[in-house]
Scaffold this active site. Structure first.
Site, PDB file in Angstrom:
ATOM      1  N   TYR A 217       0.852  -1.200   0.000  1.00 33.37           N
ATOM      2  CA  TYR A 217       0.000   0.000   0.000  1.00 33.37           C
ATOM      3  C   TYR A 217       0.881   1.240   0.000  1.00 33.37           C
ATOM      4  O   TYR A 217       2.008   1.215   0.480  1.00 33.37           O
ATOM      5  CB  TYR A 217      -0.977  -0.014   1.186  1.00 33.37           C
ATOM      6  CG  TYR A 217      -0.362  -0.143   2.569  1.00 33.37           C
ATOM      7  CD1 TYR A 217       0.158   0.956   3.245  1.00 33.37           C
ATOM      8  CD2 TYR A 217      -0.314  -1.375   3.213  1.00 33.37           C
ATOM      9  CE1 TYR A 217       0.694   0.833   4.521  1.00 33.37           C
ATOM     10  CE2 TYR A 217       0.228  -1.507   4.492  1.00 33.37           C
ATOM     11  CZ  TYR A 217       0.718  -0.390   5.139  1.00 33.37           C
ATOM     12  OH  TYR A 217       1.260  -0.513   6.401  1.00 33.37           O
ATOM     13  N   ASP A 295       3.226  -2.780  22.775  1.00 30.84           N
ATOM     14  CA  ASP A 295       3.888  -4.076  22.594  1.00 30.84           C
ATOM     15  C   ASP A 295       4.576  -4.565  23.869  1.00 30.84           C
ATOM     16  O   ASP A 295       4.845  -5.760  24.009  1.00 30.84           O
ATOM     17  CB  ASP A 295       4.949  -3.984  21.486  1.00 30.84           C
ATOM     18  CG  ASP A 295       4.339  -4.142  20.096  1.00 30.84           C
ATOM     19  OD1 ASP A 295       3.094  -4.154  19.983  1.00 30.84           O
ATOM     20  OD2 ASP A 295       5.119  -4.246  19.124  1.00 30.84           O
TER      21      ASP A 295
END
Ligand SMILES: Cc1cc2nc3c(=O)[nH]c(=O)nc-3n(C[C@H](O)[C@H](O)[C@H](O)COP(=O)(O)OP(=O)(O)OC[C@H]3O[C@@H](n4cnc5c(N)ncnc54)[C@H](O)[C@@H]3O)c2cc1C
Length: 399
Positions: A217, A295
């Site tokens: 993309y 994370d």
């Protein structure tokens, strides 16, 4: 001596900076300590879905995003070997209409840069570089963070936003035990003008195939094509943002895939590889005055494109909880975990489930891809699957 209200954030990635900006907007004092010598995100793209842009808009970043984002004109699915193409749906415009804020595609460096700029506009010296956290202790109502080289800082709270290999997490709860999934992710960027014209489109493309998946993309106003791919292989088990592979190795992993996939691979500047690991959900993220986000506490596989978005949501919510219960760490951090635990655990679980279906061996067959597209990738079906994620409003949660 500790500054009464200073909140120390370890890690100047997407989550750490989103938390810093959220805290500053609420009038709290913050310092971000980042191990790197400059704020320079890895060369890769990131998609931020509506639930993430909703938070970024609330933090005043709409105009800054518009300067760098791509709103994809549409998304398509392609068959791994024949190249047959199916329209998926128009993520950019449709998500903005449906959820109020758009799904955007960004260069990670641009996202990190605009967050850092907003943090520095609110507090010019908020971000400290070359500060690698090596230890933490808490006593008498404050926390102390120690850095490589001997320096240390005190604060009333510490937020570990130091990513998948979090030192703060290890200090609080010991070493984790990741399990290898048997799959590796490849990432790379290609300047758009180097691609053949037919591939220079402002659209996201997912290639469905057996034993692998390819996604590309545009990012940075459409000037760069971001390439990501996943492949089953078990000979590489290092989980790292910065490990380089070679174009030959990447091309070899996608032997037999359509020529357009190889057109892009052959023009990637530097391919990076990342072994995909999973970890079970943590029962707690906080101890005393120290907590985690992003994370550091719920690393996830990338099959829902939500790890960074969850870190942004966490940053906003932890700031709201600290602002409301600043003098009561137990309550502030319990409320933060209560709001975030189930949602992030569901993202981790569903991303893992998606990994199993993403590259089923059955997809080798052309008709199987057509059946899969008709069953799983139509607009209504995708909407049903993703509504709980995209419609969520972190800015409206009652604290
Ligand atoms: C291939 C791939 C594609 C992905 N695509 C998407 C996507 O499209 N959308 C999405 O939302 N998510 C995506 N993700 C997930 C996303 O990248 C992560 O979830 C996100 O970066 C987590 O942000 P963070 O701030 O928690 O950690 P990080 O971005 O890892 O930032 C941690 C920061 O802490 C610093 N640090 C580490 N240790 C220390 C220390 N001891 N002292 C001081 N500083 C330290 C690091 O240098 C870094 O700057 C993808 C992941 C992968 C692997």
């Amino acid at each position: 001596m500790p500054n009464k209200e200073k909140i120390i954030i370890i890690g100047g990635g997407i989550g750490g900076l989103a938390a810093a900006l959220s805290l500053l907007k609420r009038g709290l004092d913050v310092e971000v300590h980042e191990q790197a010598s400059e704020l320079k995100e890895v060369g890769a793209g990131i998609q931020i879905s509506s639930n993430g842009t909703r938070v970024l808009y609330a933090l005043g970043l709409e105009e800054a995003l518009k300067r760098v984002q791509v709103l994809p004109s549409r998304r398509v699915i392609r068959h791994w070997s024949s190249g047959e193409t199916w329209n998926w749906f128009d993520l950019g415009a449709i998500t903005a209409q449906r959820y109020g804020t758009p799904h955007v595609m960004l260069h990670r460096g641009d996202l990190q840069g605009l967050l850092a700029e907003a943090v520095r506009a609110a507090k010019p010296d908020a971000v400290k570089l070359n500060r690698r956290c090596i230890g933490i202790s808490t006593e008498n109502g404050h926390a102390e963070v120690r850095f490589e080289g001997g320096e240390s800082v005190h604060g009333t709270y510490v937020i570990g936003a130091d990513g998948i290999h979090s030192k703060v997490r290890a200090e609080l709860f010991g070493a984790d035990k990741p399990q290898f999934t048997g799959a590796v992710a490849w990432r790379g960027l290609v300047p758009m003008e180097r691609l053949p014209e037919r591939l220079q489109q402002m659209q996201g493309v997912n290639w469905l195939g057996p034993h692998g998946h390819v996604l590309h993309y545009p990012v940075r106003r459409g000037e760069i094509m971001n390439f990501i791919s996943f492949v089953e292989r078990d000979d590489w088990q290092v989980e790292s943002w910065v490990t380089q592979g070679t174009k030959d190795e990447l091309a070899n992993d996608f032997r037999g895939w359509h020529a357009d996939v190889h057109e892009i691979i052959s023009r990637i500047e530097t391919p990076y590889k990342w072994a995909m690991m999973v970890r079970g959900p943590m029962a707690r993220w906080s101890k005393g005055r120290v907590t985690l986000l992003g994370d550091a506490c719920h690393p996830t596989l990338p099959f829902l494109g939500q790890g960074g978005v969850m870190a942004i949501e966490d940053g906003y919510i932890v700031a709201a909880c600290l602002a409301k219960y600043l003098d009561d760490p137990a309550r502030a951090l319990a409320r933060y975990e209560d709001i975030r635990r189930e949602r992030t655990a569901t993202v981790v679980r569903k991303s893992h489930e998606n990994r199993r279906s993403a590259f089923s061996p059955a997809l080798a067959d052309q008709s199987a891809v057509a059946v899969e597209v008709a069953r799983e990738w139509q607009q209504e079906r995708v909407r049903e699957r993703m509504e709980w994620l995209y419609a969520y409003d972190a800015t409206g949660v009652a604290i």
